[in-house]
Design a protein around this motif. Structure first.
Motif, PDB file in Angstrom:
ATOM      1  N   ARG A  75      10.170  -1.900  -6.984  1.00  0.00           N
ATOM      2  CA  ARG A  75       9.140  -1.690  -8.008  1.00  0.00           C
ATOM      3  C   ARG A  75       8.285  -2.944  -8.174  1.00  0.00           C
ATOM      4  O   ARG A  75       7.074  -2.858  -8.357  1.00  0.00           O
ATOM      5  N   THR A  78       5.922  -2.977  -4.995  1.00  0.00           N
ATOM      6  CA  THR A  78       4.913  -1.922  -4.849  1.00  0.00           C
ATOM      7  C   THR A  78       3.975  -1.835  -6.043  1.00  0.00           C
ATOM      8  O   THR A  78       2.860  -1.332  -5.911  1.00  0.00           O
ATOM      9  N   ARG A 156       9.207   1.461   1.320  1.00  0.00           N
ATOM     10  CA  ARG A 156       7.893   1.543   0.686  1.00  0.00           C
ATOM     11  C   ARG A 156       7.911   2.394  -0.573  1.00  0.00           C
ATOM     12  O   ARG A 156       6.978   2.337  -1.369  1.00  0.00           O
ATOM     13  N   THR A 157       8.926   3.227  -0.729  1.00  0.00           N
ATOM     14  CA  THR A 157       9.061   4.064  -1.912  1.00  0.00           C
ATOM     15  C   THR A 157      10.493   3.977  -2.414  1.00  0.00           C
ATOM     16  O   THR A 157      11.401   3.552  -1.683  1.00  0.00           O
ATOM     17  N   GLU A 158      10.709   4.403  -3.672  1.00  0.00           N
ATOM     18  CA  GLU A 158      12.062   4.400  -4.220  1.00  0.00           C
ATOM     19  C   GLU A 158      12.968   5.352  -3.446  1.00  0.00           C
ATOM     20  O   GLU A 158      14.160   5.088  -3.283  1.00  0.00           O
ATOM     21  N   GLN A 160      12.841   5.933  -0.258  1.00  0.00           N
ATOM     22  CA  GLN A 160      13.270   5.225   0.944  1.00  0.00           C
ATOM     23  C   GLN A 160      14.342   4.187   0.612  1.00  0.00           C
ATOM     24  O   GLN A 160      15.267   3.966   1.393  1.00  0.00           O
TER      25      GLN A 160
END
Length: 244
Positions: A75, A78, A156-158, A160
Motif C-alpha cells: 500500500r 502503490t 503490484r496489487t494486494e 498479487q
C-alpha cells in the motif's frame, strides 16, 4: 539513519495498525483462535498437542506477519506514500528500521497473547522453558515481517501480494519437518529444507519440547536472526525512490 525519523516512522505504522481492527484481528485473534482449535482437535491426545502446538507457535505468527506486512508495504508503494516520504529526509534504513520496530512491538503483543492462552488455558507445556518458546516465536514472527517487506516489491496489487503466501510460505510449511522428520526426506527435499528459515524455527521449538537446550538450539535461533537481517537487507535493495 536519523533516530528521530526512525521512531516517527515506527509510531506512524503503529497508529495505522491501531486504527485497523481487521489487521489487529489477523495478528492477535487469528493465531490464538487457531491454537484453541488445534487443542480441541487433539483433545484426547495431549502429547500430540504439545508436540505440534509448540511448532505451530512459530508457524502461525510467521504467516500472520508475512501477510500483514507484505500488504501494508505494498500500500505504501502503490499509493505513492513511499515516493512522497522519500522526498523528505527519510532514508531507506529509517523506513525499514521503523517498520521493524513497529512490527516488533506488534509481535510482542501477538506472541504474548497466544502464549498466554496456550500455556495458561490450553495446558501447552515446554520442558525447556517458556522463555525459549517466546524467543523462537518472536523471531519467527519477525522473520515473517522481514520476508513480507521483501516480497512486497514483486507485487503490484494486494491480490498479487496474497498470492505470494502459497508460493513462499507453504513450501516452508511442508518442508520444515512438522509433517515428517527432515532426516527421512529424500536428498533433494532435505537439501531444500536446510536452506529454508522456517525449518530452523520449527526445529528449535521441537528441541524446546524435548527439554533440550544445547548448541543446536542456539544455532537455530542464530540462523533465524541471520535470515531476518538478510531479508531486511534485500528489502532495502528493492526500495526505490520512484514508483514504477
Amino acid at each position: 539513519m536519523n533516530p528521530s525519523i526512525t521512531l516517527a516512522t515506527a509510531w506512524r505504522v503503529l497508529r495505522q495498525l491501531r486504527n485497523d481492527p481487521r489487521t489487529i484481528a489477523m495478528l492477535v485473534v487469528v493465531p490464538s483462535a487457531l491454537m484453541i482449535l488445534l487443542r480441541y482437535i487433539y483433545d484426547g491426545s495431549p502429547r500430540t498437542f504439545d508436540r505440534i502446538g509448540l511448532s505451530l507457535l512459530g508457524v502461525f505468527p510467521f504467516v500472520a506477519m508475512f501477510l500483514v506486512t507484505s500488504v501494508a508495504m505494498l500500500r505504501e508503494r502503490t499509493s505513492g506514500t513511499l515516493e512522497r516520504l522519500f522526498t523528505t529526509r527519510l532514508a531507506k534504513l529509517d523506513l525499514l528500521i521503523g517498520y521493524a520496530l513497529a512490527f516488533a512491538a506488534a509481535t510482542v503483543v501477538q506472541v504474548g497473547v497466544v502464549s498466554l492462552i496456550s500455556f495458561g488455558w490450553l495446558g501447552l507445556s515446554a520442558p525447556a522453558g517458556v522463555g525459549w518458546v517466546l524467543v523462537l516465536a518472536m523471531a519467527s514472527a519477525l522473520l515473517g515481517m522481514a520476508m513480507g517487506l521483501l516480497v512486497s516489491a514483486f507485487a503490484r496489487t494486494e491480490f498479487q501480494a496474497v498470492q505470494f503466501l502459497p508460493a513462499v510460505v507453504l513450501p516452508q510449511f511442508l518442508l520444515c519437518g512438522l509433517l515428517t522428520p527432515r532426516a527421512q526426506m529424500v536428498d533433494l527435499l532435505r537439501w531444500l529444507s536446510n536452506v529454508l528459515p522456517m525449518s530452523y524455527a520449527v526445529e528449535g521449538l521441537g528441541r524446546v519440547g524435548q527439554g533440550t537446550v544445547d548448541a543446536v538450539l542456539i544455532r537455530d535461533v542464530l540462523v533465524v536472526v541471520a535470515c531476518i537481517v538478510a531479508a531486511l537487507a534485500l528489502g532495502a535493495a528493492t526500495l526505490r525512490r520512484r514508483t514504477s
